[in-house]
Motif scaffolding. Structure first.
Motif: not given
Length: 647
Positions: A388-397
């Motif tokens: 489903l269209m849930t919220d974002q969870d992301n990170a960057l290295v």
């Protein structure tokens, strides 16, 4: 000036064409002599953008086509509507109609960008397929299903027309999905005149009408019949419909797949199939499936959506594609496609959309990335369980740089991350309420900073640190340098190895939610707040299984397994004594994920909170049946990690 092509030049060109074609089906199964004969007779064609290779209703060419470079869109005109059925790129074949059926083209082929095509002689290939059954099967299957690789190793050359064959394939779900047909077919009786039938077709704005007798289908009249038999004056319009109707009709059961329908239409040279109660002509007509229905379905298939994503020009294109993916999800759920396959398809589309959002954002930056980096999906997207269209969870290295360059490098990636998260928000993935996104300076770090961060969380396992681990340990590289992520993973296992009691703390966190059913076999519901008396299927049922799978795979130092089901499958191999438990966890997880998805689609939300009053007794029993494996796996964790002593 005349260009003279010597035999040497011809041979050189043929060899280049040979080297290209041998990498793609069906040319990869030809004998060398056969393929070289084809290559020697190929015509190299250049097509400018928006120019047509051929148009719908045009007479077939003496060649079919292979895309060398560029992209060719296949379009079907339906009334005033232009439906994009497929995009053909490097190695794809199209225009097979003269090879299979020497009939007018049913679609138009137009260059979506500058393209180079190899035009392959139909006559030469016809000679070859007389002695090469594999090639013949491939071409027929490609023609009937619009998929470019309808066969894969291990399938024994069978078209993917059912779920079982899909188990180890990469074919489109559109092929095995039950075809959606019109449930209100337009009908008339055998006693009706052709004029009356034509008037009904005009009034209802349909291209066909079925003739029934005692509710059973006995014939069909299409627009083509009216054009070829009535408009030409061959037959009077006052004659009965039986004079021009096609009979007997081809009938099928309701569960006919798209692939089966296409094969039936091609085999019988028809454009409509009748759907009856038991699949025979001697039972009640309940629907009609037309070639138009099939084309519309092909215009919304996963492979086409991913190809559209790769060629998207802006964020609005990506938003449209994600909305189409939601429609796919709805259809797959309604068609009872296994949730594990649905999850894979939607995850692939989500990942393709994210990659394109990153690429578009990089193009908007003043300069290219100063060093290598990796974009990480976290949480459900990292586990490839985000339906489903849930919220974002992301990170960057990003790669380590000298101290004097660190701040400017970090600022570059923070700016890039802001652009990406903004695009994802426009597409429909809402901002994370807790700001766990790569645009947050806390989650946009160099490799060394991430290593130190994980080491701190592991060796100082506070409640917040454990919560962070449960989120960040499910990361998946979406875009960028895999080596950076591998180093991150190695550092995590090194830290755990030097501080093994961390697993006990992680185990305690995995038991923070008790089994989701109380002493009197009643659901544990929310006591207060906006969701009072509702059942939290995410935190009380799904997450306990996610947490258990994560902890157990970490304890075995199992790498590259982020998906919950994949983790349990791997655990079965390393702990065969617990096979029954882990299999029951897998089955429960599938049911819970499918249930949450249905709830979310039904209520247009995340599906997390379930109003038990709206569930049937069967649904409640099915949910309760998932709870015992949760209780059992939590008991296993309790014993294995001596959690009673630290709870």
């Amino acid at each position: 000036m005349i260009h003279i092509v010597t035999d040497f030049m011809k041979n050189t060109i043929a060899e280049r064409i040979y080297d290209f074609l041998k990498n793609f089906p069906p040319f990869d199964v030809l004998e060398k002599e056969q393929l070289f004969k084809i290559a020697s007779n190929v015509k190299v064609t250049y097509i400018e953008k928006d120019n047509f290779v051929f148009k719908q209703e045009e007479n077939p060419h003496e060649h079919f086509y292979v895309v060398k470079d560029g992209a060719i869109g296949l379009y079907r005109t339906m009334g005033n509507e232009q439906i994009l059925v497929d995009i053909c790129d490097e190695g794809d074949i199209f225009g097979l109609r003269p090879l299979i059926q020497n009939d007018l083209y049913l679609m138009s082929a137009k260059a979506n960008e500058e393209s180079v095509l190899y035009a392959v002689s139909v006559e030469i290939l016809k000679e070859i397929i007389q002695t090469n059954e594999k090639v013949k099967k491939f071409l027929i299957a490609s023609f009937s299903s619009n998929i470019k690789t309808p066969y894969a190793k291990g399938t024994n050359g069978q078209l993917f027309a059912n779920i079982e064959m899909l188990q180890n394939s990469n074919t489109s779900f559109t092929e095995i999905q039950s075809a959606e047909f019109s449930k209100n077919p337009v009908t008339t009786l055998k006693s009706s005149s052709i004029k009356e039938a034509a008037q009904i077709m005009s009034e209802k704005r349909v291209g066909s009408i079925l003739i029934v007798e005692n509710k059973n289908p006995v014939g069909i009249i299409t627009d083509k019949d009216l054009r070829s038999k009535i408009a030409t004056g061959i037959i009077s319009i006052d004659e009965r419909v039986t004079k021009i109707m096609s009979t007997p009709v081809k009938t099928f059961k309701q569960k006919i797949t798209v692939a089966e329908a296409q094969i039936a239409m091609i085999k019988n040279k028809i454009t409509h199939l009748c759907i009856t109660k038991d699949g025979t002509p001697n039972s009640e007509l309940i629907g009609v499936l037309s070639e138009h229905d099939i084309v519309v379905m092909h215009g919304n298939n996963p492979s086409l959506l991913i190809k559209k994503t790769n060629r998207a020009k802006d964020v609005n294109d990506l938003k449209y594609i994600r909305e189409k993916a939601s429609n796919l999800l709805q259809g797959y759920i309604e068609q009872h496609i296994p949730i594990i396959f649905i999850s894979k398809i939607i995850s692939e589309i989500n990942e393709a959309i994210t990659i394109k959002a990153i690429e578009l954002s990089i193009e908007e930056m003043d300069k290219k990335p100063p060093v290598k980096f990796g974009w990480l999906a976290l949480g459900s997207q990292g586990r490839k369980e985000q339906l489903l269209m849930t919220d974002q969870d992301n990170a960057l290295v990003f790669k380590d740089v000298s101290p004097e360059k660190h701040q400017s490098t970090k600022q570059y990636f923070l700016q890039l991350a802001k652009k990406v998260t903004e695009k994802l928000n426009v597409i429909g993935f809402e901002y994370c309420p807790a700001n766990m996104m790569a645009s947050n300076p806390n989650w946009c770090l160099s490799l060394s900073e991430w290593k130190n961060q994980f080491d701190t969380w592991i060796k100082s396992p506070s409640e917040d640190a454990i919560m962070m681990c449960s989120i960040f340990f499910d990361y998946d590289l979406v875009f960028g340098d895999k080596k950076l992520v591998n180093e991150m993973s190695d550092s995590i296992y090194q830290s755990i190895k030097s501080f093994e009691i961390f697993l006990n703390f992680l185990g305690r966190n995995a038991l923070r939610n008790p089994p989701p059913i109380g002493f009197f076999r009643q659901f544990l519901v929310e006591n207060d707040g906006a969701h009072k008396d509702q059942f939290d299927i995410k935190s009380r049922a799904i997450m306990p299984l996610v947490d258990a799978a994560r902890l157990l795979t970490l304890s075995h130092q199992i790498k590259d397994k982020n998906n919950t089901i994949s983790r349990f499958k791997k655990l079965i191999k390393v702990e065969p004594q617990n096979q029954d438990l882990y299999l029951s966890c897998i089955n429960s997880f599938k049911i819970l994920l499918q249930f949450r998805t249905k709830q979310g689609l039904k209520n247009n939300d995340s599906g997390r909170y379930v109003d038990l009053n709206n569930l049937s007794k069967f649904e409640k029993l099915k949910l309760k049946g998932c709870f015992k494996p949760i209780k059992d796996v939590q008991e296993l964790l309790n014993i294995r990690y001596n959690l009673a002593q630290i709870m």
